[in-house]
Design a protein around this motif. Structure first.
Motif, PDB file in Angstrom:
ATOM      1  N   GLU A  79      -5.098  -7.841   5.625  1.00  0.00           N
ATOM      2  CA  GLU A  79      -4.112  -7.378   6.604  1.00  0.00           C
ATOM      3  C   GLU A  79      -2.878  -8.270   6.502  1.00  0.00           C
ATOM      4  N   GLY A  80      -1.790  -7.807   7.145  1.00  0.00           N
ATOM      5  CA  GLY A  80      -0.586  -8.622   7.255  1.00  0.00           C
ATOM      6  C   GLY A  80       0.097  -8.937   5.955  1.00  0.00           C
ATOM      7  N   ALA A  81       0.014  -8.036   4.967  1.00  0.00           N
ATOM      8  CA  ALA A  81       0.663  -8.299   3.689  1.00  0.00           C
ATOM      9  C   ALA A  81       2.180  -8.263   3.828  1.00  0.00           C
ATOM     10  N   GLU A  82       2.842  -9.241   3.220  1.00  0.00           N
ATOM     11  CA  GLU A  82       4.303  -9.299   3.187  1.00  0.00           C
ATOM     12  C   GLU A  82       4.725  -9.701   1.784  1.00  0.00           C
ATOM     13  N   VAL A  83       5.731  -9.010   1.253  1.00  0.00           N
ATOM     14  CA  VAL A  83       6.320  -9.399  -0.028  1.00  0.00           C
ATOM     15  C   VAL A  83       7.831  -9.375   0.143  1.00  0.00           C
ATOM     16  N   SER A  87      -1.477  -1.092   6.507  1.00  0.00           N
ATOM     17  CA  SER A  87      -1.438  -2.430   7.094  1.00  0.00           C
ATOM     18  C   SER A  87      -2.772  -3.162   6.963  1.00  0.00           C
ATOM     19  N   THR A  88      -3.886  -2.428   6.988  1.00  0.00           N
ATOM     20  CA  THR A  88      -5.212  -3.019   6.815  1.00  0.00           C
ATOM     21  C   THR A  88      -5.953  -2.223   5.748  1.00  0.00           C
ATOM     22  N   PHE A  89      -6.589  -2.915   4.836  1.00  0.00           N
ATOM     23  CA  PHE A  89      -7.334  -2.228   3.784  1.00  0.00           C
ATOM     24  C   PHE A  89      -8.462  -3.138   3.312  1.00  0.00           C
ATOM     25  N   THR A  90      -9.423  -2.569   2.627  1.00  0.00           N
ATOM     26  CA  THR A  90     -10.578  -3.304   2.118  1.00  0.00           C
ATOM     27  C   THR A  90     -10.695  -3.085   0.619  1.00  0.00           C
ATOM     28  N   ILE A  91     -10.968  -4.135  -0.112  1.00  0.00           N
ATOM     29  CA  ILE A  91     -11.278  -4.052  -1.536  1.00  0.00           C
ATOM     30  C   ILE A  91     -12.756  -4.379  -1.698  1.00  0.00           C
ATOM     31  N   THR A  92     -13.461  -3.529  -2.421  1.00  0.00           N
ATOM     32  CA  THR A  92     -14.880  -3.737  -2.684  1.00  0.00           C
ATOM     33  C   THR A  92     -15.063  -4.095  -4.154  1.00  0.00           C
ATOM     34  N   ALA A  93     -15.650  -5.265  -4.390  1.00  0.00           N
ATOM     35  CA  ALA A  93     -15.821  -5.771  -5.756  1.00  0.00           C
ATOM     36  C   ALA A  93     -17.296  -5.737  -6.149  1.00  0.00           C
ATOM     37  N   ILE A 144      -0.563 -12.937   2.600  1.00  0.00           N
ATOM     38  CA  ILE A 144      -1.599 -11.999   3.030  1.00  0.00           C
ATOM     39  C   ILE A 144      -2.695 -12.751   3.785  1.00  0.00           C
ATOM     40  N   THR A 145      -3.321 -12.050   4.725  1.00  0.00           N
ATOM     41  CA  THR A 145      -4.463 -12.576   5.481  1.00  0.00           C
ATOM     42  C   THR A 145      -5.687 -11.762   5.079  1.00  0.00           C
ATOM     43  N   PHE A 146      -6.820 -12.426   4.922  1.00  0.00           N
ATOM     44  CA  PHE A 146      -8.016 -11.716   4.460  1.00  0.00           C
ATOM     45  C   PHE A 146      -9.276 -12.421   4.947  1.00  0.00           C
TER      46      PHE A 146
END
Length: 196
Positions: free
Chosen positions: A189-193, A3-9, A47-49
């Motif tokens: 967070e809050g991803a919906e497809v 439900s919550t995750f982080t992407i590091t670029a 999605i919320t980010f």
């Protein structure tokens, strides 16, 4: 899906195609569906980010990546992009080459998190992919759906095309140009497809 995750670029990452010689597709992503689906089945993604945007072109949001055997890939990315020392809502669509549009967020410069939605819509002229900024209430209800862009070509040729739906983050700046920490961390967070 978490439900919550982080992407590091890290620096020098992007998704951008500009003539005559730029064709970058090396930004880190997080799949919101386990596999690509037929484009005809795609209905909506949201999605919320949030992130600490410090360096020109820092970005995060949604990526819809189109592929078809024997064809050059196409895509749309939309979310936040940091430009001229400000946070903007950004949409890039790539049919042959990329184009880019930006607009200030509804919440102004004090934006803490952003919710983006892309959805299939049909009117008297046919189908389009619409991009929206959503303003959410305390319970997650949609208070406002601010239209950002209509992408008419995205659904025009659906036969044979598949779409992958992902969260993405990118830091196109070279390492020596980065302001602050080297890597950009974007929390999602809050991803919906919705598939139909």
């Amino acid at each position: 899906m978490t439900s919550t995750f982080t992407i590091t670029a890290p620096p020098s990452t992007d998704i951008w195609r500009k003539p005559p010689s730029t064709n970058s597709f090396n930004a880190p992503t997080y799949a919101l569906l386990p596999d690509a689906i037929p484009l005809k089945a795609f209905h909506r993604a949201r999605i919320t980010f949030s992130g600490v945007w410090t360096t020109r072109y820092d970005q995060g949001g949604l990526l819809l990546h189109l592929t078809r055997a024997g064809s050059t890939d196409r895509w749309l990315k939309t979310g936040v992009e940091f430009y001229q020392d400000k946070v903007y809502l950004s949409t890039v669509s790539t049919l042959t080459y990329s184009d880019w549009s930006i607009t200030p967020p509804t919440t102004g410069d004090n934006v803490k998190s952003t919710t983006i939605e892309v959805r299939r819509e049909v009117d008297e002229l046919g189908s389009s992919l619409w991009v929206y900024e959503l303003v959410l209430g305390d319970s997650g209800e949609v208070l406002e759906r601010q239209p950002l862009r209509e992408v008419t070509w995205f659904l025009a040729e659906e036969d044979g095309w598949e779409v992958s739906v992902s969260a993405m983050a990118a830091r196109p700046a070279k390492k020596e140009s980065v302001v602050g920490t080297k890597e950009l961390a974007v929390k999602f967070e809050g991803a919906e497809v919705d598939v139909r």
